[in-house]
Design an enzyme around this catalytic site. Structure first.
Site, PDB file in Angstrom:
ATOM      1  N   LYS A 157      55.886  11.817  45.115  1.00  0.00           N
ATOM      2  CA  LYS A 157      56.682  12.885  45.737  1.00  0.00           C
ATOM      3  C   LYS A 157      56.198  14.288  45.312  1.00  0.00           C
ATOM      4  O   LYS A 157      55.436  14.426  44.352  1.00  0.00           O
ATOM      5  CB  LYS A 157      58.158  12.685  45.342  1.00  0.00           C
ATOM      6  CG  LYS A 157      58.778  11.405  45.917  1.00  0.00           C
ATOM      7  CD  LYS A 157      60.265  11.307  45.559  1.00  0.00           C
ATOM      8  CE  LYS A 157      60.912  10.077  46.165  1.00  0.00           C
ATOM      9  NZ  LYS A 157      62.366   9.985  45.827  1.00  0.00           N
TER      10      LYS A 157
ATOM     11  N   TYR B 251      63.635   8.818  55.978  1.00  0.00           N
ATOM     12  CA  TYR B 251      64.838   8.569  55.181  1.00  0.00           C
ATOM     13  C   TYR B 251      66.096   8.438  56.056  1.00  0.00           C
ATOM     14  O   TYR B 251      67.205   8.665  55.558  1.00  0.00           O
ATOM     15  CB  TYR B 251      65.035   9.689  54.155  1.00  0.00           C
ATOM     16  CG  TYR B 251      64.251   9.496  52.867  1.00  0.00           C
ATOM     17  CD1 TYR B 251      64.485   8.397  52.045  1.00  0.00           C
ATOM     18  CD2 TYR B 251      63.312  10.438  52.442  1.00  0.00           C
ATOM     19  CE1 TYR B 251      63.796   8.226  50.850  1.00  0.00           C
ATOM     20  CE2 TYR B 251      62.610  10.269  51.241  1.00  0.00           C
ATOM     21  CZ  TYR B 251      62.866   9.164  50.457  1.00  0.00           C
ATOM     22  OH  TYR B 251      62.202   8.980  49.267  1.00  0.00           O
TER      23      TYR B 251
ATOM     24  N   ASN C 192      62.442  12.851  41.740  1.00  0.00           N
ATOM     25  CA  ASN C 192      62.194  11.745  40.812  1.00  0.00           C
ATOM     26  C   ASN C 192      60.829  11.083  41.006  1.00  0.00           C
ATOM     27  O   ASN C 192      60.653   9.904  40.735  1.00  0.00           O
ATOM     28  CB  ASN C 192      63.343  10.732  40.887  1.00  0.00           C
ATOM     29  CG  ASN C 192      63.523  10.166  42.278  1.00  0.00           C
ATOM     30  OD1 ASN C 192      62.785  10.506  43.179  1.00  0.00           O
ATOM     31  ND2 ASN C 192      64.496   9.284  42.441  1.00  0.00           N
TER      32      ASN C 192
ATOM     33  N   HIS D  54      58.654   7.188  45.365  1.00  0.00           N
ATOM     34  CA  HIS D  54      59.453   6.312  46.237  1.00  0.00           C
ATOM     35  C   HIS D  54      58.786   4.949  46.246  1.00  0.00           C
ATOM     36  O   HIS D  54      57.554   4.866  46.212  1.00  0.00           O
ATOM     37  CB  HIS D  54      59.465   6.855  47.681  1.00  0.00           C
ATOM     38  CG  HIS D  54      59.937   5.835  48.671  1.00  0.00           C
ATOM     39  ND1 HIS D  54      61.272   5.639  48.934  1.00  0.00           N
ATOM     40  CD2 HIS D  54      59.266   4.904  49.409  1.00  0.00           C
ATOM     41  CE1 HIS D  54      61.398   4.642  49.806  1.00  0.00           C
ATOM     42  NE2 HIS D  54      60.182   4.175  50.104  1.00  0.00           N
TER      43      HIS D  54
ATOM     44  N   GLU E  14      57.933   0.629  56.461  1.00  0.00           N
ATOM     45  CA  GLU E  14      57.463   1.881  55.849  1.00  0.00           C
ATOM     46  C   GLU E  14      55.930   1.952  55.832  1.00  0.00           C
ATOM     47  O   GLU E  14      55.356   3.028  56.030  1.00  0.00           O
ATOM     48  CB  GLU E  14      58.037   2.000  54.431  1.00  0.00           C
ATOM     49  CG  GLU E  14      59.535   2.230  54.460  1.00  0.00           C
ATOM     50  CD  GLU E  14      60.183   2.288  53.069  1.00  0.00           C
ATOM     51  OE1 GLU E  14      61.405   2.462  53.011  1.00  0.00           O
ATOM     52  OE2 GLU E  14      59.462   2.171  52.051  1.00  0.00           O
TER      53      GLU E  14
HETATM   54  P1  IDP Z   1      65.487   4.877  45.180  1.00  0.00           P
HETATM   55  O1  IDP Z   1      64.462   5.945  45.547  1.00  0.00           O
HETATM   56  O2  IDP Z   1      65.482   4.580  43.694  1.00  0.00           O
HETATM   57  O3  IDP Z   1      65.357   3.635  46.040  1.00  0.00           O
HETATM   58  P2  IDP Z   1      67.870   5.665  46.756  1.00  0.00           P
HETATM   59  O4  IDP Z   1      69.284   5.468  46.324  1.00  0.00           O
HETATM   60  O5  IDP Z   1      67.345   4.806  47.887  1.00  0.00           O
HETATM   61  O6  IDP Z   1      66.949   5.499  45.448  1.00  0.00           O
HETATM   62  O7  IDP Z   1      67.730   7.194  47.143  1.00  0.00           O
HETATM   63  C1  IDP Z   1      66.587   7.680  47.818  1.00  0.00           C
HETATM   64  C2  IDP Z   1      66.192   8.995  47.220  1.00  0.00           C
HETATM   65  O8  IDP Z   1      67.220   9.950  47.495  1.00  0.00           O
HETATM   66  C3  IDP Z   1      66.049   9.012  45.692  1.00  0.00           C
HETATM   67  O9  IDP Z   1      64.822   8.502  45.224  1.00  0.00           O
HETATM   68  C4  IDP Z   1      66.224  10.482  45.398  1.00  0.00           C
HETATM   69  O10 IDP Z   1      65.031  11.221  45.664  1.00  0.00           O
HETATM   70  C5  IDP Z   1      67.298  10.884  46.416  1.00  0.00           C
HETATM   71  N1  IDP Z   1      68.651  10.817  45.813  1.00  0.00           N
HETATM   72  C6  IDP Z   1      69.357   9.709  45.511  1.00  0.00           C
HETATM   73  N2  IDP Z   1      70.555  10.023  44.962  1.00  0.00           N
HETATM   74  C7  IDP Z   1      70.583  11.377  44.913  1.00  0.00           C
HETATM   75  C8  IDP Z   1      71.580  12.314  44.445  1.00  0.00           C
HETATM   76  O11 IDP Z   1      72.657  11.955  43.948  1.00  0.00           O
HETATM   77  N3  IDP Z   1      71.241  13.640  44.550  1.00  0.00           N
HETATM   78  C9  IDP Z   1      70.054  14.071  45.104  1.00  0.00           C
HETATM   79  N4  IDP Z   1      69.112  13.219  45.551  1.00  0.00           N
HETATM   80  C10 IDP Z   1      69.369  11.888  45.457  1.00  0.00           C
END
Ligand code: IDP
Length: 140
Positions: free
Chosen positions: A11, A51, A114, A117, A128
């Site tokens: 990312k 997304y 983070n 993905h 994907e």
């Molecule tokens: P994952 O990437 O670990 O599968 P998901 O719950 O599918 O997690 O969420 C997708 C992406 O959305 C996360 O990797 C993160 O970048 C973003 N995200 C998830 N929860 C939050 C939040 O509470 N605040 C802001 N961004 C979030």
């Protein structure tokens, strides 16, 4: 366990800090092979389409802005049980909860920014991968 392929994205927070090589080393050390890889700049609309499953979530707009803010590296990882293995190497979504040694524990800046993905299941991995790569780009 079967050989699988999964879609990974490095990312913008990680490409900005020049962490592509360090993150790729984590994948390779875990036995995942990078069978396709390219650096691209997503538009906000493309990020939104990718997304779409999250479009009702409160962070959706922020997530799409972030994913389009700078280039990303999209890649296909291959290996035994690659989907689960990649999720393990990535660590929990929130870096505060991520196990020591995982990519998110070491590199992620926040729950949103983070660093990586990874597809979460076989059907989403197939969708994907097809979103970003043609069959000709997958050399195995
Ligand atoms: P994952 O990437 O670990 O599968 P998901 O719950 O599918 O997690 O969420 C997708 C992406 O959305 C996360 O990797 C993160 O970048 C973003 N995200 C998830 N929860 C939050 C939040 O509470 N605040 C802001 N961004 C979030």
């Amino acid at each position: 366990m079967a050989t699988e392929r999964t879609l990974s994205i490095i990312k913008p927070d990680a490409t900005r800090r020049n962490l592509t090589g360090k993150i790729n080393a984590k994948f390779e050390d875990a036995g995942l092979r990078i069978v396709a890889q390219k650096r691209i700049q997503l538009t906000k609309a493309q990020a939104g389409e990718f997304y779409a499953v999250h479009k009702e979530r409160p962070f959706y707009d922020e997530l799409c802005e972030f994913m389009a803010s700078e280039p990303v590296v999209v890649q296909v990882l291959e290996g035994e049980g690659a989907i689960a293995k990649n999720r393990e190497v990535m660590g929990a979504t929130n870096p505060k909860d991520a196990a020591a040694g995982t990519i998110r524990a070491e590199f992620a800046e926040s729950v949103g920014e983070n660093s990586v993905h990874g597809s979460d299941a076989a059907d989403t991995a197939a969708q994907e991968i097809a979103y970003f790569f043609s069959g000709l780009e997958l050399v195995g």
